[in-house]
Scaffold this active site. Structure first.
Site, PDB file in Angstrom:
ATOM      1  N   LYS A 297       0.814  -1.217   0.000  1.00 36.29           N
ATOM      2  CA  LYS A 297       0.000   0.000   0.000  1.00 36.29           C
ATOM      3  C   LYS A 297       0.853   1.275   0.000  1.00 36.29           C
ATOM      4  O   LYS A 297       0.623   2.179  -0.807  1.00 36.29           O
ATOM      5  CB  LYS A 297      -0.918  -0.012   1.226  1.00 36.29           C
ATOM      6  CG  LYS A 297      -1.631   1.295   1.492  1.00 36.29           C
ATOM      7  CD  LYS A 297      -2.498   1.192   2.721  1.00 36.29           C
ATOM      8  CE  LYS A 297      -1.701   1.038   3.989  1.00 36.29           C
ATOM      9  NZ  LYS A 297      -0.976   2.267   4.374  1.00 36.29           N
ATOM     10  N   THR A 298       1.834   1.351   0.891  1.00 35.71           N
ATOM     11  CA  THR A 298       2.630   2.577   1.004  1.00 35.71           C
ATOM     12  C   THR A 298       3.422   2.827  -0.271  1.00 35.71           C
ATOM     13  O   THR A 298       3.572   3.977  -0.709  1.00 35.71           O
ATOM     14  CB  THR A 298       3.575   2.493   2.214  1.00 35.71           C
ATOM     15  OG1 THR A 298       2.809   2.218   3.390  1.00 35.71           O
ATOM     16  CG2 THR A 298       4.327   3.793   2.403  1.00 35.71           C
TER      17      THR A 298
ATOM     18  N   ASP B 268      -4.843   8.268   3.302  1.00 37.80           N
ATOM     19  CA  ASP B 268      -4.335   6.935   3.619  1.00 37.80           C
ATOM     20  C   ASP B 268      -5.109   6.375   4.813  1.00 37.80           C
ATOM     21  O   ASP B 268      -5.649   7.128   5.627  1.00 37.80           O
ATOM     22  CB  ASP B 268      -2.843   7.030   3.947  1.00 37.80           C
ATOM     23  CG  ASP B 268      -2.205   5.664   4.158  1.00 37.80           C
ATOM     24  OD1 ASP B 268      -2.752   4.660   3.652  1.00 37.80           O
ATOM     25  OD2 ASP B 268      -1.171   5.599   4.849  1.00 37.80           O
ATOM     26  N   GLU B 269      -5.157   5.047   4.923  1.00 39.24           N
ATOM     27  CA  GLU B 269      -5.847   4.364   6.032  1.00 39.24           C
ATOM     28  C   GLU B 269      -7.272   4.894   6.186  1.00 39.24           C
ATOM     29  O   GLU B 269      -7.743   5.179   7.292  1.00 39.24           O
ATOM     30  CB  GLU B 269      -5.068   4.543   7.348  1.00 39.24           C
ATOM     31  CG  GLU B 269      -3.643   4.011   7.328  1.00 39.24           C
ATOM     32  CD  GLU B 269      -3.565   2.485   7.356  1.00 39.24           C
ATOM     33  OE1 GLU B 269      -4.613   1.822   7.280  1.00 39.24           O
ATOM     34  OE2 GLU B 269      -2.441   1.960   7.439  1.00 39.24           O
TER      35      GLU B 269
ATOM     36  N   GLN C 282      -9.641  -4.303   7.633  1.00 37.14           N
ATOM     37  CA  GLN C 282      -8.744  -3.934   8.723  1.00 37.14           C
ATOM     38  C   GLN C 282      -9.260  -2.716   9.504  1.00 37.14           C
ATOM     39  O   GLN C 282      -8.483  -2.016  10.154  1.00 37.14           O
ATOM     40  CB  GLN C 282      -7.339  -3.660   8.182  1.00 37.14           C
ATOM     41  CG  GLN C 282      -6.695  -4.877   7.533  1.00 37.14           C
ATOM     42  CD  GLN C 282      -5.243  -4.648   7.172  1.00 37.14           C
ATOM     43  OE1 GLN C 282      -4.378  -4.512   8.041  1.00 37.14           O
ATOM     44  NE2 GLN C 282      -4.960  -4.598   5.880  1.00 37.14           N
TER      45      GLN C 282
ATOM     46  N   ARG D 160      -0.521 -10.819  10.333  1.00 35.35           N
ATOM     47  CA  ARG D 160       0.771 -10.297  10.793  1.00 35.35           C
ATOM     48  C   ARG D 160       1.877 -11.333  10.606  1.00 35.35           C
ATOM     49  O   ARG D 160       3.059 -10.997  10.617  1.00 35.35           O
ATOM     50  CB  ARG D 160       0.728  -9.910  12.278  1.00 35.35           C
ATOM     51  CG  ARG D 160      -0.266  -8.841  12.692  1.00 35.35           C
ATOM     52  CD  ARG D 160      -0.194  -7.616  11.847  1.00 35.35           C
ATOM     53  NE  ARG D 160      -1.172  -7.665  10.769  1.00 35.35           N
ATOM     54  CZ  ARG D 160      -1.191  -6.852   9.724  1.00 35.35           C
ATOM     55  NH1 ARG D 160      -0.266  -5.934   9.597  1.00 35.35           N
ATOM     56  NH2 ARG D 160      -2.125  -6.960   8.793  1.00 35.35           N
TER      57      ARG D 160
END
Length: 683
Positions: free
Chosen positions: A35-36, A214-215, A245, A582
């Protein structure tokens, strides 16, 4: 010639997201999908290839750390991105209010009240009885602002309290009188500014041709309204997030923001980032199988780069203590490098901390204090020490005005000075009421409480006595007055301490032994700071580990007992999805058949989420002939529960689930492949 070689590292779906222009864009970025990289590459591409000035791009995220990292990574891709505005929602609000806040009566040099400042201001307008609920009122005001609600709006969904609207209004008036703002105002006031002042809105639309968030799944209602005002006729809008998420509803996050984005912004194009670079195929299949049970999602299917992978192990233990002890031994024998142990609630760390310390395994508690360093735990222990030793000045100062009793610092110094001068105990000085007025009366009342609770110590078992002390001191109500999420954490920690006391006898000797144990347990050598990571599931967001152990997977623990609605369960399932994803290489899951819950030993059932994992992801494999060993009506024996009868059986895929009613009357569901159940074939 502009260097666009950074585009060569992108996969097809990432390139689609970067190259898109025109209509609003929603990027659904699955866990571990880069994503980043996509966000920063898109910023560089907008500047380098499309010629958009860096200063015309506004990118908003949720933490200062994320904003700094995004800016640095964009600069690494292209030096032309220098000048792009990358801020948190709140820091953008500050920037806008410094420029135009005078339109709302704000001076340019306004100060920002943090939570403590806001609580102090609110406290100044509450009467004596209302101050008991200071934390709850402060939380309610903050939550109202998250939902863009003012004192004049219907606030019943925030707090069912007839006094709340008036208190909120008085707080706002007092805050405006000071000329300052609180954190909620950093969203609400810019929103009001853009809605009420057309010229300001036009200037902001002209200043930012591109707005990125973002997010986005973590945004609240007020932030959605602000984004809608920032979106102009010529604005290119791009948001990035993952509805699977969205796990911060207790902070005001609203998952509907991302689910309804295509409806809120006409013509939205959706790009799904579904290639996962982090986890093995087995782990992703397990996570996807679980999250597929949620209805509130736009949907995506993660595709792993890393095929195969070890099967997932589920272990069941007779007790939470044995669960913690097993994992401590496991980590000592197998190693703890790049390993995290996850749990749902902070109080669960105590058993793990103790077990790891006993095995000599170093660890770090991430995102929270160690159990015995937590405020509420130290408060209760201070009360206990003061009962045993009425000369204990440290404990006395900790609890004399907690919860608030109107005994300020000056009075406290007078008490200690008088005790030292006369040789009296602190409690004896309290009885004398050496300070006049209300403070003196409060001292006498507090002394009577300590006398009465101390007299009962020898007549009760230790845990019940501690529970009485907790309630009668006002400490329980004090922490219950915090916002729902914080209160639940603090009360669970206090209940964990009560549960620990149940193995000790009553009386002074029992209390001494308990405090001695706590002191020694709390001072055990924790080793270096490079050990296994102990962390709540919420705090793992954005992190990854080679191996992940998830503990306490039981009904009432996870999903939490507080998850009562379908929406709550869906958020808990999203939290499990985050926890599962994770892990890069290995994943281990465990649950305990007995655990101390809210101060009582409780028989537990395996979490419903375990049954949602596709059986082919799990170890061991399941043989049909083994499943036939537990037909309805068969007698079984369990080491902890005794004799019982199978009253129901069903399958989740190939996974057998049986319900057993024991002779004690207790009924529990089991996964025979993970639980030692013995069928009694011959009586």
């Amino acid at each position: 010639m502009v260097d666009l070689s950074y585009l060569e590292t992108l996969n097809a779906e990432q390139r689609e997201a970067v190259f898109h222009s025109g209509s609003p864009l929603l990027i659904l970025a699955g866990a571990g999908s880069g994503k980043t990289r996509v966000i920063t590459t898109k910023i560089a591409y907008l500047v380098d290839a499309l010629g958009i000035p860096a200063r015309s791009i506004l990118a908003v995220t949720f933490t200062n750390k994320a904003a700094r990292e995004m800016y640095e990574r964009a600069l690494q891709l292209s030096p032309r991105t220098e000048g792009v505005m990358i801020k948190t929602f709140h820091s953008f609000g500050v920037w806008l209010l410094r420029l135009y806040g005078e339109r709302l009566g704000l001076a340019r040099d306004f100060a920002i009240y943090d939570d403590e400042d806001a609580r102090a201001l609110l406290s100044s307008i509450l009467d004596g009885s209302q101050r008991r609920h200071l934390s709850r009122y402060a939380w309610a005001i903050s939550r109202a602002k998250d939902y863009a609600l003012g004192p004049e709006d219907d606030l019943s969904s925030i707090l069912e309290d007839d006094d709340f609207p008036e208190l909120y209004a008085r707080y706002e008036d007092r805050l405006r009188d000071t000329g300052n703002v609180d954190f909620g105002d950093l969203i609400l006031l810019p929103l009001r500014l853009l809605k009420e002042h057309e010229d300001v809105r036009r200037k902001v639309h002209a200043a930012f041709r591109v707005v990125m968030v973002d997010e986005y799944q973590d945004s609240n209602v007020a932030q959605f309204f602000l984004l809608r005002e920032l979106y102009g006729p010529e604005t290119y809008l791009c948001v990035v997030g993952d509805e699977d998420q969205s796990i911060y509803r207790f902070r005001g996050a609203e998952v509907r923001n991302i689910l309804d984005f295509p409806d809120a912004f006409e013509g939205t194009h959706i790009v799904r980032l579904e290639t996962n670079y982090r986890s093995t195929e087995t782990i992703l299949r397990a996570a996807s199988g679980v999250i597929a049970h949620n209805e509130g999602r736009l949907g995506k299917t993660l595709r792993p780069i890393r095929q195969g992978g070890d099967v997932i192990r589920i272990l069941s233990f007779p007790s939470a203590e044995e669960e913690a002890a097993y994992w401590a031994r496991f980590l000592r024998e197998e190693g703890w490098e790049d390993v995290a142990v996850l749990y749902r609630a902070h109080y669960q760390s105590r058993l793990l901390e103790l077990a790891l310390a006993r095995e000599g395994v170093p660890y770090r508690v991430v995102g929270s204090l160690r159990f015995y360093e937590r405020e509420e735990v130290k408060d209760l222990l201070a009360f206990l020490r003061l009962v045993l030793n009425p000369r204990d000045e440290v404990s006395f100062l900790r609890v004399i005005n907690k919860p608030p009793r109107g005994i300020g610092a000056k009075s406290q110094k007078a008490i200690i000075s008088h005790a030292r001068g006369t040789g009296s105990t602190l409690v004896e000085v309290l009885r004398e009421g050496v300070v006049p007025g209300k403070a003196g009366a409060s001292m006498v009342e507090f002394a009577r409480f300590l006398d009465h609770i101390g007299e009962r110590l020898s007549r009760m078992d230790l845990a019940s006595w501690m529970e009485d002390l907790l309630k009668e001191s006002g400490l329980w109500d004090y922490y219950q007055g915090f916002d729902d999420y914080t209160a639940r954490q603090k009360l669970e920690n206090l209940q964990e301490l009560l549960a620990l006391a149940r193995s000790y006898p009553g009386g002074r000797d029992g209390l001494l032994a308990f405090l001695e144990y706590v002191a020694l347990e709390g001072s055990l050598d924790r080793g270096s700071g490079d050990g296994v990571v102990l962390i709540t599931m919420h705090n793992t967001k954005g992190l990854e580990f080679s191996k992940v152990i998830i503990t306490g997977l039981e009904e009432g623990v996870f999903p939490s007992w507080a998850a009562s609605s379908p929406e709550d369960i869906e958020e808990e399932r999203r939290l499990f999805y985050v926890a599962l994803t994770r892990a890069k290489d290995g994943l281990f899951l465990s649950w305990a058949q007995t655990r101390n819950i809210r101060g009582r030993r409780s028989f537990q059932q395996a979490s419903r989420f375990l049954r949602e994992i596709p059986p082919e992801c799990l170890s061991p494999s399941y043989e049909e002939e083994e499943e036939e060993d537990f037909p309805v009506g068969s007698r079984i024996y369990h080491d902890d529960y005794g004799y019982g009868m199978v009253v129901e059986r069903r399958h989740n895929g190939n996974l057998l689930v049986v319900k057993v009613r024991f002779e004690t009357g207790y009924t529990c569901e089991f996964l025979p492949s993970y639980t030692p159940l013995e069928r009694i074939r011959h009586e």
